[in-house]
Motif scaffolding. Structure first.
Motif, PDB file in Angstrom:
ATOM      1  N   SER A 107       0.700  -1.279   0.088  1.00  9.79           N
ATOM      2  CA  SER A 107      -0.011   0.028  -0.057  1.00  9.79           C
ATOM      3  C   SER A 107       0.850   1.343   0.025  1.00  9.79           C
ATOM      4  O   SER A 107       0.278   2.483   0.011  1.00  9.79           O
ATOM      5  CB  SER A 107      -1.004  -0.057   1.244  1.00  9.79           C
ATOM      6  N   GLY A 108       2.205   1.220  -0.124  1.00  7.80           N
ATOM      7  CA  GLY A 108       3.100   2.251   0.005  1.00  7.80           C
ATOM      8  C   GLY A 108       3.325   2.821   1.322  1.00  7.80           C
ATOM      9  O   GLY A 108       3.869   3.845   1.572  1.00  7.80           O
ATOM     10  N   GLY A 109       3.148   2.012   2.060  1.00  7.55           N
ATOM     11  CA  GLY A 109       3.431   2.055   3.712  1.00  7.55           C
ATOM     12  C   GLY A 109       1.975   2.100   4.408  1.00  7.55           C
ATOM     13  O   GLY A 109       1.152   2.155   4.106  1.00  7.55           O
ATOM     14  N   GLY A 110       2.049   1.930   5.664  1.00  8.86           N
ATOM     15  CA  GLY A 110       0.941   1.721   6.553  1.00  8.86           C
ATOM     16  C   GLY A 110       1.148   1.423   8.192  1.00  8.86           C
ATOM     17  O   GLY A 110       2.407   1.106   8.307  1.00  8.86           O
ATOM     18  N   MET A 111       0.274   1.326   8.757  1.00  6.42           N
ATOM     19  CA  MET A 111       0.334   0.803  10.241  1.00  6.42           C
ATOM     20  C   MET A 111      -0.410  -0.303  10.340  1.00  6.42           C
ATOM     21  O   MET A 111      -1.444  -0.901   9.991  1.00  6.42           O
ATOM     22  CB  MET A 111      -0.484   1.763  11.025  1.00  6.42           C
ATOM     23  N   VAL A 112       0.696  -1.324  10.990  1.00  4.03           N
ATOM     24  CA  VAL A 112       0.018  -2.824  11.402  1.00  4.03           C
ATOM     25  C   VAL A 112      -0.252  -2.889  12.869  1.00  4.03           C
ATOM     26  O   VAL A 112       0.905  -2.389  13.529  1.00  4.03           O
ATOM     27  CB  VAL A 112       1.054  -3.873  10.768  1.00  4.03           C
ATOM     28  N   VAL A 113      -1.535  -3.020  13.171  1.00  2.14           N
ATOM     29  CA  VAL A 113      -1.651  -3.025  14.774  1.00  2.14           C
ATOM     30  C   VAL A 113      -1.842  -4.551  15.429  1.00  2.14           C
ATOM     31  O   VAL A 113      -2.690  -5.343  14.836  1.00  2.14           O
ATOM     32  CB  VAL A 113      -3.162  -2.189  14.865  1.00  2.14           C
ATOM     33  N   ILE A 114      -1.104  -4.517  16.663  1.00  5.35           N
ATOM     34  CA  ILE A 114      -1.193  -5.573  17.129  1.00  5.35           C
ATOM     35  C   ILE A 114      -2.127  -5.343  18.482  1.00  5.35           C
ATOM     36  O   ILE A 114      -1.853  -4.589  19.413  1.00  5.35           O
ATOM     37  CB  ILE A 114       0.208  -6.318  17.809  1.00  5.35           C
ATOM     38  N   PRO A 115      -3.340  -5.805  18.444  1.00  6.80           N
ATOM     39  CA  PRO A 115      -4.477  -5.295  19.809  1.00  6.80           C
ATOM     40  C   PRO A 115      -3.929  -6.042  20.882  1.00  6.80           C
ATOM     41  O   PRO A 115      -2.905  -6.684  20.927  1.00  6.80           O
ATOM     42  CB  PRO A 115      -5.630  -6.129  18.944  1.00  6.80           C
ATOM     43  N   ALA A 116      -4.750  -5.767  22.017  1.00  4.99           N
ATOM     44  CA  ALA A 116      -4.581  -6.203  23.296  1.00  4.99           C
ATOM     45  C   ALA A 116      -4.728  -7.791  23.053  1.00  4.99           C
ATOM     46  O   ALA A 116      -5.449  -8.189  22.351  1.00  4.99           O
ATOM     47  CB  ALA A 116      -5.317  -5.712  24.406  1.00  4.99           C
ATOM     48  N   GLY A 117      -3.899  -8.610  23.855  1.00  9.52           N
ATOM     49  CA  GLY A 117      -4.030  -9.872  23.832  1.00  9.52           C
ATOM     50  C   GLY A 117      -2.449 -10.586  23.686  1.00  9.52           C
ATOM     51  O   GLY A 117      -1.529  -9.780  23.466  1.00  9.52           O
ATOM     52  N   GLU A 118      -2.505 -11.765  23.691  1.00  8.37           N
ATOM     53  CA  GLU A 118      -1.177 -12.488  23.462  1.00  8.37           C
ATOM     54  C   GLU A 118      -1.300 -13.248  22.217  1.00  8.37           C
ATOM     55  O   GLU A 118      -1.842 -14.239  22.034  1.00  8.37           O
ATOM     56  CB  GLU A 118      -1.128 -13.606  24.750  1.00  8.37           C
ATOM     57  N   TRP A 119      -0.141 -12.730  21.370  1.00  8.13           N
ATOM     58  CA  TRP A 119       0.016 -13.443  20.045  1.00  8.13           C
ATOM     59  C   TRP A 119       1.321 -14.045  20.056  1.00  8.13           C
ATOM     60  O   TRP A 119       2.378 -13.515  19.851  1.00  8.13           O
ATOM     61  CB  TRP A 119      -0.331 -12.294  19.031  1.00  8.13           C
ATOM     62  N   LEU A 120       1.297 -15.139  19.534  1.00  7.82           N
ATOM     63  CA  LEU A 120       2.250 -16.192  19.351  1.00  7.82           C
ATOM     64  C   LEU A 120       2.857 -15.955  17.990  1.00  7.82           C
ATOM     65  O   LEU A 120       2.007 -15.988  16.986  1.00  7.82           O
ATOM     66  CB  LEU A 120       1.949 -17.506  19.528  1.00  7.82           C
ATOM     67  N   PHE A 121       4.202 -15.937  17.667  1.00  9.84           N
ATOM     68  CA  PHE A 121       4.608 -15.681  16.339  1.00  9.84           C
ATOM     69  C   PHE A 121       6.128 -15.984  16.367  1.00  9.84           C
ATOM     70  O   PHE A 121       6.775 -16.233  17.150  1.00  9.84           O
ATOM     71  CB  PHE A 121       4.603 -14.032  15.958  1.00  9.84           C
ATOM     72  N   GLY A 122       6.731 -16.029  14.939  1.00 13.10           N
ATOM     73  CA  GLY A 122       7.998 -16.581  14.823  1.00 13.10           C
ATOM     74  C   GLY A 122       8.571 -15.283  13.968  1.00 13.10           C
ATOM     75  O   GLY A 122       8.725 -14.243  14.553  1.00 13.10           O
ATOM     76  N   ARG A 123       9.380 -15.635  12.947  1.00 15.56           N
ATOM     77  CA  ARG A 123      10.354 -14.343  12.414  1.00 15.56           C
ATOM     78  C   ARG A 123       9.205 -13.670  11.325  1.00 15.56           C
ATOM     79  O   ARG A 123       8.470 -14.496  10.453  1.00 15.56           O
ATOM     80  CB  ARG A 123      11.158 -15.159  11.470  1.00 15.56           C
ATOM     81  N   ILE A 124       9.353 -12.392  11.471  1.00 13.44           N
ATOM     82  CA  ILE A 124       8.615 -11.516  10.409  1.00 13.44           C
ATOM     83  C   ILE A 124       9.533 -10.387  10.000  1.00 13.44           C
ATOM     84  O   ILE A 124      10.262 -10.337  10.596  1.00 13.44           O
ATOM     85  CB  ILE A 124       7.227 -10.935  11.259  1.00 13.44           C
ATOM     86  N   ARG A 125       9.082 -10.089   8.742  1.00 14.94           N
ATOM     87  CA  ARG A 125       9.837  -9.001   7.936  1.00 14.94           C
ATOM     88  C   ARG A 125       8.710  -7.784   7.582  1.00 14.94           C
ATOM     89  O   ARG A 125       7.609  -7.990   7.086  1.00 14.94           O
ATOM     90  CB  ARG A 125      10.319  -9.446   6.663  1.00 14.94           C
ATOM     91  N   VAL A 126       9.443  -6.614   8.098  1.00 15.71           N
ATOM     92  CA  VAL A 126       8.692  -5.208   8.005  1.00 15.71           C
ATOM     93  C   VAL A 126       9.261  -4.756   6.623  1.00 15.71           C
ATOM     94  O   VAL A 126      10.361  -4.504   6.315  1.00 15.71           O
ATOM     95  CB  VAL A 126       8.824  -4.430   9.119  1.00 15.71           C
ATOM     96  N   GLY A 127       8.233  -3.899   5.772  1.00 13.46           N
ATOM     97  CA  GLY A 127       8.509  -3.200   4.548  1.00 13.46           C
ATOM     98  C   GLY A 127       8.968  -1.839   5.046  1.00 13.46           C
ATOM     99  O   GLY A 127       8.648  -1.420   6.083  1.00 13.46           O
ATOM    100  N   SER A 128       9.370  -1.041   3.958  1.00 11.14           N
ATOM    101  CA  SER A 128       9.591   0.350   4.213  1.00 11.14           C
ATOM    102  C   SER A 128       8.171   1.317   4.490  1.00 11.14           C
ATOM    103  O   SER A 128       7.216   0.765   4.058  1.00 11.14           O
ATOM    104  CB  SER A 128      10.085   0.867   3.041  1.00 11.14           C
ATOM    105  N   LYS A 129       8.774   2.093   5.072  1.00 10.55           N
ATOM    106  CA  LYS A 129       7.473   3.167   5.705  1.00 10.55           C
ATOM    107  C   LYS A 129       6.107   2.312   6.467  1.00 10.55           C
ATOM    108  O   LYS A 129       5.255   2.756   6.214  1.00 10.55           O
ATOM    109  CB  LYS A 129       6.844   3.974   4.399  1.00 10.55           C
ATOM    110  N   THR A 130       6.762   1.618   7.164  1.00 10.42           N
ATOM    111  CA  THR A 130       5.637   0.945   8.017  1.00 10.42           C
ATOM    112  C   THR A 130       5.978   1.005   9.458  1.00 10.42           C
ATOM    113  O   THR A 130       6.914   1.301   9.979  1.00 10.42           O
ATOM    114  CB  THR A 130       5.858  -0.625   7.837  1.00 10.42           C
ATOM    115  N   VAL A 131       4.629   1.091  10.108  1.00 10.34           N
ATOM    116  CA  VAL A 131       4.696   1.398  11.530  1.00 10.34           C
ATOM    117  C   VAL A 131       4.141   0.103  12.220  1.00 10.34           C
ATOM    118  O   VAL A 131       2.971  -0.454  11.949  1.00 10.34           O
ATOM    119  CB  VAL A 131       3.931   2.555  12.187  1.00 10.34           C
ATOM    120  N   LEU A 132       4.896  -0.598  13.083  1.00 12.18           N
ATOM    121  CA  LEU A 132       4.484  -1.803  13.750  1.00 12.18           C
ATOM    122  C   LEU A 132       3.875  -1.412  15.175  1.00 12.18           C
ATOM    123  O   LEU A 132       4.832  -0.999  15.837  1.00 12.18           O
ATOM    124  CB  LEU A 132       5.583  -3.090  13.709  1.00 12.18           C
ATOM    125  N   HIS A 133       2.524  -1.379  15.496  1.00 14.34           N
ATOM    126  CA  HIS A 133       2.369  -0.640  16.721  1.00 14.34           C
ATOM    127  C   HIS A 133       1.556  -1.649  17.517  1.00 14.34           C
ATOM    128  O   HIS A 133       0.591  -2.394  17.411  1.00 14.34           O
ATOM    129  CB  HIS A 133       1.203   0.287  16.257  1.00 14.34           C
TER     130      HIS A 133
END
Length: 514
Positions: A89-115
């Protein structure tokens, strides 16, 4: 009636979608104000070119199109799908809501906010469900990704949990081929901001900045880092808080309590400014052990409580070189085992300095050469513990090499009270000025500013030259001595190659040479 139920269902779905698309307020105004750039340095660049965040480019990982769930055993694909959507989308915000979220390895693109929202926990997959020979970081950038923000709403409740216990056990068991990736590491692009969250129980290092000089321009503030002390009954191992392997970083307002270096600069670290941080357990404000091409580091306004070291510069032959323009100032230490340590013998201390002198090595470009270091306005008290090897725990330790002395180190208004005294080996032009004092509590001996020398608290010295409070109180607050490569000017603006006694202009400041 069926139509009424259908309409109600549609309205409910729309309501849920609206909540999930709620736009998060975002600004970097505070970071712009707080940059605190030292004189003569380039500013650390913040992420730029980020889009305006709207419902169209705000992506909640538990939205139906991604499918993350707190009941899922692995949300990696869902989180990655949301990050991919932001990147496309040319950049954006990815939101992690309240709660517990199991995950492994992730890659973040340019102009992104991981919140991470308040109450949100990103939790690494258990040790039993991971490959143990992969050193890749858990959160990193896509190829060349720049202008990225990782943020939380609360450094108390926006959490990245590493589940590191089994990893530390594997270290103790010397598991073959074990590799532990950093929780966060961006090392290909530039301009990264990390703020307002907590990392705890990392398998290895926590927030690593850069790699081999890449990944420049990092800002870290209001980040808490925790792992058990390396001396605890169930210790963590190599859980460095913030290791730095690149240029241009601002780190401030962080609390770090961990099992290794709290903050550490390594090879290629240049123009690094760390201030207003609290260090608990850990190995202190460190430099090294890889110190190639490292210079212009400032640690200031720090508090240390129970750390193994305070200021610690460490390296060895084969992993170092010319290390200079280092400042450690305005710091307070309580119960710190070794307040000041500068050693060119990391993990290879000779039995005696005479042994080292008898077999000096040929100096090369990778031999440690430490110089132009200022330690200013530092107070250390409260360490009275008897250790089985007290010579490793001193108020001040400087240990150069017979082929490469440590030189031009200035202690300005430094007050140290410690069980043990001072050790100086292979060093010259070490200056104690402006009212330095030293108290060795083991035998209740104090060397005041008016004394002639440090003999009363000197544990051992060899090939060491220093002066004790003999200089006039006129040292620059930013620098201890002229640094190589800087042009000097007279007050009339005429450049000079070699200074004599007098007042000169250096790097835009008046400097007095005596």
């Amino acid at each position: 009636m069926k139509n009424h139920y259908f309409i109600l269902s549609v309205l409910m779905a729309a309501t849920i979608h609206t909540v999930r698309a709620q736009v998060i307020s975002f600004s970097m105004d505070e970071e712009t104000v707080a940059k605190n750039t030292p004189d003569g340095w380039n500013e650390v660049q913040l992420p730029n070119g980020l889009p305006n965040f709207t419902e169209a480019n705000t992506f909640y990982i538990n939205d139906a199109q991604f499918g993350a769930s707190t009941s899922s055993a692995d949300n990696t694909k869902a989180i990655q799908a949301a990050l991919d959507k932001a990147a496309s989308s040319g950049g954006g915000m990815v939101v992690i809501p309240a709660g517990e979220w199991l995950f492994g390895r992730i890659r973040v693109g340019s102009k992104t906010v991981l919140h991470l929202c308040a109450g949100a926990t990103l939790k690494l997959l258990p040790y039993s469900e991971q490959t143990h020979t992969l050193k890749d970081p858990y959160i990193c950038g896509k190829s060349g990704a720049s202008d990225i923000v990782i943020e939380g709403e609360s450094k108390e409740t926006s959490i990245i949990e590493g589940q590191g216990g089994p990893w530390w056990d594997a270290v103790e068991a010397k598991e073959s081929g074990l590799q532990r990736g950093s929780i966060i590491r961006f090392s290909q692009g530039q301009r990264y901001l990390f703020r307002n969250f907590r990392i705890q129980n990392a398998p290895g290092t926590n927030l690593t900045l850069g790699q081999s000089g890449k990944g420049q321009h990092n800002t870290v503030h209001d980040v808490d880092i925790y792992a058990p002390d390396s001396g605890a009954s169930d210790p963590s191992h190599n859980t460095d808080g913030i290791p730095i392997w690149t240029q241009y970083a601002n780190i401030y307002n962080c609390n770090i309590d961990t099992g290794d270096d709290n903050v550490v600069t390594d090879s290629e670290a240049q123009y690094i400014h760390v201030w207003n941080c609290d260090f608990k357990h850990g190995h202190g404000a460190s430099l090294g052990s890889y110190t190639t091409n490292m210079h212009h580091i400032i640690y200031e306004n720090l508090t240390f409580d129970g750390t193994g070291c305070g200021f610690r510069l460490k390296s060895n032959v084969g992993r170092s070189g010319d290390v200079h323009d280092i400042i450690f100032r305005n710091c307070t230490m309580n119960n710190v085992a070794t307040p000041i340590q500068i050693t060119a013998w990391y993990d290879a201390v000779p039995s005696t300095p005479q042994t080292a002198e008898a077999s000096p090595e040929t100096k090369t470009t990778t031999t440690p050469e430490y110089h132009n270091i200022l330690i200013q306005n530092v107070t250390a008290t409260g360490y009275n513990t008897k250790n089985s090897n007290d010579k490793n725990y001193n108020g001040i330790m400087i240990y150069g090499r017979p082929e490469s002395y440590v030189y031009d180190v200035t202690f300005d208004n430094v007050q140290i009270s410690h069980r043990n005294g001072v050790r100086l080996f292979f060093c010259r032009n070490i200056k104690f000025i402006n009212g330095c004092t030293f108290t060795k509590t083991r035998n209740s001996t104090t060397v005041p500013a008016t004394a002639e020398n440090l003999d009363a608290v000197m544990e051992n010295s060899y090939q060491a030259e220093y002066t004790w409070n003999k200089e006039a109180a006129s040292i620059q607050t930013a620098e201890a001595a002229p640094f190589p490569g800087r042009t000097l000017y007279t007050l009339q603006g005429i450049s000079v190659d070699h200074q004599q006694r007098g007042v000169y202009i250096q790097n835009g400041k008046k400097t007095i040479f005596k």
